[in-house]
Every structure is written in structure tokens, then in C-alpha cells.
Design an enzyme around this catalytic site. Structure first.
Site, PDB file in Angstrom:
ATOM      1  N   GLY A 278     -54.672 -32.183 -32.855  1.00  0.00           N
ATOM      2  CA  GLY A 278     -53.327 -32.749 -32.974  1.00  0.00           C
ATOM      3  C   GLY A 278     -53.119 -33.875 -31.976  1.00  0.00           C
TER       4      GLY A 278
ATOM      5  N   ALA B   9     -47.631 -23.305 -25.962  1.00  0.00           N
ATOM      6  CA  ALA B   9     -46.686 -24.418 -26.137  1.00  0.00           C
ATOM      7  C   ALA B   9     -45.470 -23.928 -26.907  1.00  0.00           C
ATOM      8  CB  ALA B   9     -47.359 -25.557 -26.906  1.00  0.00           C
TER       9      ALA B   9
ATOM     10  N   TYR C  48     -37.992 -22.979 -37.082  1.00  0.00           N
ATOM     11  CA  TYR C  48     -38.961 -23.402 -36.065  1.00  0.00           C
ATOM     12  C   TYR C  48     -38.587 -22.824 -34.699  1.00  0.00           C
ATOM     13  CZ  TYR C  48     -41.689 -26.626 -33.170  1.00  0.00           C
ATOM     14  OH  TYR C  48     -42.550 -27.164 -32.256  1.00  0.00           O
TER      15      TYR C  48
ATOM     16  N   LYS D  82     -40.580 -19.878 -32.645  1.00  0.00           N
ATOM     17  CA  LYS D  82     -41.098 -20.130 -31.294  1.00  0.00           C
ATOM     18  C   LYS D  82     -40.462 -19.180 -30.291  1.00  0.00           C
ATOM     19  CE  LYS D  82     -44.264 -23.238 -31.366  1.00  0.00           C
ATOM     20  NZ  LYS D  82     -45.589 -22.915 -30.784  1.00  0.00           N
TER      21      LYS D  82
END
Ligand code: UDP
Length: 339
Positions: free
Chosen positions: A10, A117, A149, A153
Site C-alpha cells: 500500500g 494501524a 470503517y 477499527k
């Protein structure tokens, strides 16, 4: 040291892998190339200290082998980019929840240190900037896919901290705020490469909403030393850290800045949120990190200013060619030209 970098192909993974190799470490990157790109690895893919495994992090046997052979894991693999998330909510949830669960379970089996992350999305629609790691989060309704999202997370963070508390697994969580830099692509929503591409090609620069929402953009080349510093610090274990810049800019000013720096004839237009993506999305007005915690622990502060980063992104786009980041611009119905 032997690093396992998930999402190693990425935008951030490529910069991190290069930095580790330059420092004499060896890197095994695992990436399913869903949003990762071989171009992010081109500067070092032949290096004897680098290996890419093209596979999903949900593959338990592959992850078992890779984790058993590494010294430390930096877990970056995730579904990222607001547009991608709104477009593919099932993939977002499955990758971010099941993928991280598998990485953590394997890290526990071999008792390997792991950095995870996370994201400033966790703070959601909170308005009391700057955001501190211990602040509450204010996530929107489940009918807005964007919040899948942040929620996925948040679950990753809960699980990682639970592994630390119950099993003593050395975990560190870092929440990335808007990260930009050379080789980032605008295909999945990220505003800076989008605006640069639009400005260089003479297309309309599409500012969503009224453009008075603001962000702080941090150069990926500043973010990497922050991640490295946390990896080296035993005191970071079991804790959460913001990583981001303090220089705040409204999106309309960002559009003007990029237009000027590209010497562009593009128009700057306002696009209503309902037209910005297929289903429209909720946006945050301001997003500023409180980075006191990471500064106090490892002395980190970002050093590269926004202008410098934009200049470097512009020259990267010029050398790669605009077709490297092909985007099908959505037709804009209510087009309001502001500049
Ligand atoms: N944005 C915009 N035009 C674009 C893409 C994004 O005006 O073509 C806006 C977006 O609505 C948000 C900001 O730019 O207010 C930053 O968007 P990005 O997706 O880069 O990051 P976010 O902070 O939303 O995660």
C-alpha cells in the site's frame, strides 16, 4: 530485525518497507493487491532483504508461517479510502474485523510484538478539536456505511487492547490522521492526489460540500519515523497514539493552493455531498490531532510542511503520468463554480 508488514504494497506500507530496508532490516510484506500496487515497491522489490507474499491476511496457514518467522508485525492491511468504504461495505467490515482478528490470534500464538494501524475516523463526528486519544467517539448511524470503517477499527482496537490486558501481548495502536505523500492515489477518495490530478489535467477541481471543512495533512515521510519510534519503544505497549500534523487547512483553500502550485486553469467547483458518492456521505467539519502523547514518549513532531509535500506529489504525478491514477469522474449536476 525481520519485519512482517501487512498491507506492505500500500501507499504507507511501501514507504515503511523502503525505510526499514534502507536501515538494514529485512521485510516480508503480505498484500492481496486489492488497493496495494507493485509500483509502491519498485524502488526495492529486487532487494535481497525484501519479499512480497501476495495473499490475504485472512489466510490462516500463510499468516501462521509468516508470523512464526518474523520478529515484529506492523499491521497496516485494511480497507481504506472513504469512497471504497461506501462502495464496498462488506469487504471493509470483513477485512478489518476478520483480518485483524487473524493477525492478532497468530501474533498471540507466537508472542510477537504487533503495531496496529488505526484511524482518526474513530473520533467520528466529535467537534472538540484537537482530538485526544482518551476522548469519546461519536459515530454516526449504521445506515451510513462510512461509519462501518470507524466501528470496525474500534473493534480492532478493543481486541488488541484485550489481548494486551489478558495475555500480556505486546501491542501498540496508532491512529493515523490524514496522511499524504508521493505515490498516494486518489482513486478511492483521498483528496490531495485527486485535486493534483484534476489540476494537472485541467479538469474541474471538485470540492465537496461548502469547502469550509478542514483537515491537517501529514507527510507520510514524517509518519514513518513515528511508527518506527513506537516500534522501538517498550513503553508504548498497551497504549494508543495519534499520529498527524497540526497545520490546518480548509478544503477550499487546499483546492486554491493546489491550483496555484500546478499553474492550472481548472475551475474550482462545489459539489453537494449527495452527488459526491453514490449514496452521499457524512463528513467531519474539523479534524485535528492532539499529538502530545507521542511527542512526550519519543519526541516526535512532523517536519515537512504542506507546500513541500504538495510539490513532491506534483512532481511524482508528472513523472508517472496522469494515466497511472485513472479516475472516472462522476457527472456533477449542481455545478457551482467558485474560482
Ligand atoms: N473531498 C473533496 N473532494 C474530493 C475528495 C474529498 O472535497 O474530490 C473532501 C472530503 O469531503 C473531506 C476532505 O476532502 O472533507 C478529505 O477527504 P479524504 O477522503 O481525503 O479524507 P477524510 O478526512 O474524509 O478521511
Amino acid at each position: 530485525m525481520r519485519f512482517l508488514v501487512t498491507g506492505g504494497a500500500g501507499f504507507i506500507g511501501g514507504h515503511l518497507s523502503k525505510n526499514l530496508i534502507d536501515d538494514g532490516h529485512s521485510v516480508v510484506a503480505i498484500d492481496d493487491l486489492s488497493t496495494g500496487r507493485m509500483e509502491n515497491l519498485s524502488a526495492f522489490s529486487d532487494d535481497k532483504n525484501f519479499q512480497l507474499v501476495v495473499e490475504s491476511i485472512t489466510n490462516t496457514s500463510v499468516m501462521d508461517r509468516l508470523v512464526s518467522e518474523c520478529d515484529i508485525i506492523i499491521h497496516l492491511a485494511a480497507a481504506v479510502g472513504v469512497e471504497l468504504i461506501v462502495r464496498s461495505p462488506v469487504d471493509t467490515i470483513e477485512t478489518n474485523v476478520m483480518g485483524t482478528e487473524n493477525v492478532l490470534r497468530t501474533a498471540r500464538r507466537y508472542r510477537k510484538k504487533i503495531l496496529i494501524a488505526s484511524t482518526s475516523e474513530i473520533y467520528g463526528k466529535l467537534t472538540n478539536v484537537p482530538f485526544n486519544e482518551d476522548d469519546d467517539s461519536l459515530i454516526g448511524a449504521t445506515t451510513h456505511h462510512r461509519w462501518a470503517y470507524a466501528t470496525s477499527k474500534a473493534l480492532d482496537e478493543f481486541l488488541a487492547l484485550a489481548y494486551h490486558k489478558e495475555m500480556g501481548l505486546p501491542v501498540v495502536i496508532f491512529r493515523l490522521f490524514n496522511t499524504i505523500g508521493p505515490r498516494q492515489r486518489g482513486r478511492y477518495g483521498m483528496v490531495v492526489p485527486r485535486f493534483v490530478r484534476q489540476a494537472l489535467s485541467g479538469a474541474d477541481i471538485t470540492v465537496y460540500g461548502d469547502g469550509n471543512q478542514s483537515r491537517c495533512f501529514c507527510d507520510v515521510r514524517d509518519v514513518i519515523p513515528a511508527i518506527r519510534g513506537l516500534a522501538d519503544s517498550p513503553e508504548a505497549e498497551g497504549r494508543v497514539f495519534n499520529i498527524g500534523a497540526k497545520e490546518e487547512i480548509t478544503i477550499i483553500d487546499l483546492a486554491r493552493k493546489i491550483k496555484t502550485m500546478c499553474n492550472s486553469n481548472s475551475s474550482i467547483i462545489l459539489v453537494p455531498y449527495e452527488e459526491a458518492t453514490e449514496q452521499g456521505f457524512e463528513d467531519m467539519r474539523r479534524r485535528i490531532p492532539d499529538t502530545t502523547r507521542i511527542h512526550e514518549l519519543i519526541g516526535w513532531i512532523p517536519k515537512i510542511g504542506l507546500d513541500q509535500t504538495i510539490l513532491d506529489i506534483v512532481s511524482q504525478f508528472k513523472s508517472d503520468g496522469l494515466s497511472a491514477d485513472s479516475i472516472t469522474e462522476r457527472p456533477v449536476i449542481k455545478r457551482v463554480v467558485v474560482d
